[in-house]
Design an enzyme around this catalytic site. Structure first.
Site, PDB file in Angstrom:
ATOM      1  CB  CYS A  57      -0.950   0.014   1.187  1.00 40.68           C
ATOM      2  SG  CYS A  57      -2.132  -1.331   1.122  1.00 40.68           S
TER       3      CYS A  57
ATOM      4  CG  HIS B  41      -3.012   3.755   1.509  1.00 38.60           C
ATOM      5  ND1 HIS B  41      -3.558   3.247   0.351  1.00 38.60           N
ATOM      6  CD2 HIS B  41      -3.092   2.766   2.436  1.00 38.60           C
ATOM      7  CE1 HIS B  41      -3.936   2.005   0.570  1.00 38.60           C
ATOM      8  NE2 HIS B  41      -3.664   1.685   1.816  1.00 38.60           N
TER       9      HIS B  41
ATOM     10  CG  ASN C 158      -6.490  -0.558   0.972  1.00 41.62           C
ATOM     11  OD1 ASN C 158      -5.765  -0.204   0.050  1.00 41.62           O
ATOM     12  ND2 ASN C 158      -6.017  -0.957   2.143  1.00 41.62           N
TER      13      ASN C 158
HETATM   14  O1  UT7 Z   1      -3.704  -0.645   3.503  1.00 41.34           O
HETATM   15  C1  UT7 Z   1      -2.952  -1.428   4.379  1.00 41.34           C
HETATM   16  C2  UT7 Z   1      -3.290  -1.145   5.751  1.00 41.34           C
HETATM   17  N1  UT7 Z   1      -4.503  -1.815   6.177  1.00 41.34           N
HETATM   18  C3  UT7 Z   1      -5.232  -1.220   7.059  1.00 41.34           C
HETATM   19  O2  UT7 Z   1      -4.935  -0.100   7.376  1.00 41.34           O
HETATM   20  C4  UT7 Z   1      -6.361  -1.928   7.737  1.00 41.34           C
HETATM   21  C5  UT7 Z   1      -6.326  -1.560   9.164  1.00 41.34           C
HETATM   22  N2  UT7 Z   1      -7.358  -2.179   9.960  1.00 41.34           N
HETATM   23  C6  UT7 Z   1      -8.660  -1.859   9.848  1.00 41.34           C
HETATM   24  O3  UT7 Z   1      -9.021  -1.070   9.002  1.00 41.34           O
HETATM   25  C7  UT7 Z   1      -9.630  -2.455  10.844  1.00 41.34           C
HETATM   26  O4  UT7 Z   1      -8.900  -3.139  11.837  1.00 41.34           O
HETATM   27  C8  UT7 Z   1     -10.660  -3.385  10.195  1.00 41.34           C
HETATM   28  C9  UT7 Z   1     -11.640  -2.578   9.389  1.00 41.34           C
HETATM   29  C10 UT7 Z   1      -9.957  -4.401   9.316  1.00 41.34           C
HETATM   30  C11 UT7 Z   1     -11.453  -4.139  11.273  1.00 41.34           C
HETATM   31  O5  UT7 Z   1     -12.035  -3.228  12.190  1.00 41.34           O
HETATM   32  P1  UT7 Z   1     -11.901  -3.487  13.750  1.00 41.34           P
HETATM   33  O6  UT7 Z   1     -12.700  -2.445  14.412  1.00 41.34           O
HETATM   34  O7  UT7 Z   1     -10.435  -3.550  14.077  1.00 41.34           O
HETATM   35  O8  UT7 Z   1     -12.624  -4.871  13.941  1.00 41.34           O
HETATM   36  P2  UT7 Z   1     -12.033  -6.291  14.445  1.00 41.34           P
HETATM   37  O9  UT7 Z   1     -11.109  -6.873  13.442  1.00 41.34           O
HETATM   38  O10 UT7 Z   1     -11.514  -6.135  15.829  1.00 41.34           O
HETATM   39  O11 UT7 Z   1     -13.363  -7.150  14.472  1.00 41.34           O
HETATM   40  C12 UT7 Z   1     -14.454  -6.822  15.327  1.00 41.34           C
HETATM   41  C13 UT7 Z   1     -15.575  -7.803  15.092  1.00 41.34           C
HETATM   42  C14 UT7 Z   1     -15.132  -9.256  15.170  1.00 41.34           C
HETATM   43  O12 UT7 Z   1     -16.162  -9.985  15.798  1.00 41.34           O
HETATM   44  P3  UT7 Z   1     -16.046 -10.403  17.349  1.00 41.34           P
HETATM   45  O13 UT7 Z   1     -14.811 -11.246  17.431  1.00 41.34           O
HETATM   46  O14 UT7 Z   1     -15.937  -9.111  18.087  1.00 41.34           O
HETATM   47  O15 UT7 Z   1     -17.320 -11.144  17.582  1.00 41.34           O
HETATM   48  C15 UT7 Z   1     -15.046  -9.687  13.725  1.00 41.34           C
HETATM   49  O16 UT7 Z   1     -15.243 -11.061  13.550  1.00 41.34           O
HETATM   50  O17 UT7 Z   1     -16.121  -7.623  13.781  1.00 41.34           O
HETATM   51  C16 UT7 Z   1     -16.172  -8.889  13.110  1.00 41.34           C
HETATM   52  N3  UT7 Z   1     -16.016  -8.677  11.669  1.00 41.34           N
HETATM   53  C17 UT7 Z   1     -17.047  -8.430  10.855  1.00 41.34           C
HETATM   54  N4  UT7 Z   1     -18.357  -8.324  11.066  1.00 41.34           N
HETATM   55  C18 UT7 Z   1     -19.149  -8.039  10.020  1.00 41.34           C
HETATM   56  C19 UT7 Z   1     -14.864  -8.672  10.959  1.00 41.34           C
HETATM   57  N5  UT7 Z   1     -15.145  -8.423   9.671  1.00 41.34           N
HETATM   58  C20 UT7 Z   1     -16.481  -8.263   9.586  1.00 41.34           C
HETATM   59  C21 UT7 Z   1     -17.355  -7.976   8.519  1.00 41.34           C
HETATM   60  N6  UT7 Z   1     -18.665  -7.867   8.780  1.00 41.34           N
HETATM   61  N7  UT7 Z   1     -16.913  -7.778   7.253  1.00 41.34           N
END
Ligand code: UT7
Length: 325
Positions: free
Chosen positions: A115, A252, A282
């Site tokens: 990225c 980005h 992204n």
């Molecule tokens: O470009 C390269 C750099 N990449 C990035 O910058 C990405 C950086 N990270 C992020 O943008 C965020 O961490 C995410 C958007 C990927 C995830 O957001 P988050 O607030 O960190 O959520 P999480 O991964 O901690 O997940 C929270 C919950 C989980 O459920 P439980 O374990 O709390 O029950 C996941 O299983 O959300 C669940 N979850 C979803 N639910 C509905 C994960 N993906 C999804 C989804 N739809 N697509």
């Protein structure tokens, strides 16, 4: 003192025709439009057609950038293309783009920094221009991330999209101070200890497969704001400027919350941040030149503006570039 500066002479972009909305994704994986918008700001993304390859997207963006710059392809003596989704293992996608544009001189090569790829490519081309080894460079970010996504993994497949963006950099003379037009500073960093937080689980010499993108999103997020704010501070310091001197940040586009968090840390009002993540998701190395082209076309960027471009990605890699438009 007279110095050579790299000035952005034109921008261009290309997005595949097909749009995949969050509602479409609800039918593929266990997710909701509400979750995706709240956690990321993404509403839709473009997906390449089956018969499109990364160089096709890159060529469309490059042609638009050449037209916008008023420069003929024959005048290009350097192509630096950032991608993690090359057409072929080799040769480089850059040489394929070179062929498709009918260019037979100069050099063309790919840069791989996921990225952060566009910042790496821009810094590389800028150094060639400053060294007097190139006069007109095409710097391209082009990706088809839809081909390395695990479409059963809701935590990653909702985050990415396909697209390409390009700029033409032209050598110009400057005074060597921060009133010059063009790239005034660029800084790139990497730290390979974080390889396992964002990677593809395949490769030529390991599995012999293409593999799928894997990410520990929350941990990547944690590093992103800190690293981005820090590297932006470096380019500002290089130019004896502060965030108050910045007219626009073109980041980005990974996640709206990262864009907001970085802007807050830098004390830059959100109106000065270009946000396209809602429409593009992204697109990895393509996201900055895509956002740049949007902001040029809608008139937000005008000659003389101070711009900051910044990115962070797999590796980890991160970087920033400060330029006067
Ligand atoms: O470009 C390269 C750099 N990449 C990035 O910058 C990405 C950086 N990270 C992020 O943008 C965020 O961490 C995410 C958007 C990927 C995830 O957001 P988050 O607030 O960190 O959520 P999480 O991964 O901690 O997940 C929270 C919950 C989980 O459920 P439980 O374990 O709390 O029950 C996941 O299983 O959300 C669940 N979850 C979803 N639910 C509905 C994960 N993906 C999804 C989804 N739809 N697509």
């Amino acid at each position: 003192m007279s110095v050579i500066r790299s000035v952005v002479a034109g921008t261009g972009s290309y997005l595949p025709e097909k749009i995949l909305t969050n509602n479409d994704l609800e039918k593929i994986v266990d997710t909701t439009d509400e979750w995706i918008v709240e956690r990321t700001g993404i509403k839709r993304r473009h997906i390449a057609a089956d018969d499109e390859v990364t160089s096709d997207l890159a060529v469309r963006a490059a042609k638009n950038a050449l037209t916008s710059a008023g420069i003929d392809a024959a005048q290009i003596d350097l192509i630096v293309l950032a991608t993690s989704t090359a057409d072929q293992t080799f040769p480089s996608t850059a040489t394929t783009v070179q062929r498709k544009l009918g260019i037979t001189k100069g050099a063309a090569f790919d840069v791989q920094a996921v990225c952060s790829g566009f910042i790496y490519a821009l810094a590389t081309a800028d150094n060639f221009i400053k060294a007097g080894q190139a006069k007109n460079a095409l710097v391209i970010g082009a990706e088809i991330f839809s081909r390395i996504l695990d479409w059963e993994d809701r935590a990653t497949c909702v985050l990415f999209g396909d697209g390409a963006g390009a700029v033409v950099l032209t050598a110009s003379s400057g005074e060597g101070n921060n009133t010059d037009q063009g790239i005034l500073s660029s800084r790139i960093h990497s730290d390979g200890r974080y390889n396992d937080l964002l990677y593809v689980d395949g490769g030529v010499s390991s599995t012999g497969t293409i593999g799928h993108l894997r990410m520990k999103g929350r941990e990547v997020f944690r590093h992103a704001v800190v690293n981005l704010a820090s590297v932006v501070g470096e380019v500002l310091d290089d130019c004896s400027m502060t965030s108050a001197d910045v007219d626009l940040i073109v980041p980005h586009q990974a996640n709206k919350r990262i864009l907001d968090g970085t802007a807050r840390k830098l004390k830059v009002p959100l109106e000065k941040v270009v946000v396209t993540v809602q429409d593009h998701a992204n697109t990895s190395a393509a996201s900055i030149p895509l956002a740049l082209d949007v902001a040029v076309k809608d008139g937000r960027i005008t000659r003389g503006d101070i711009l900051i471009l910044e990115a962070m990605g797999g590796g980890f890699t991160w970087g920033a570039c400060l330029l006067r438009w």
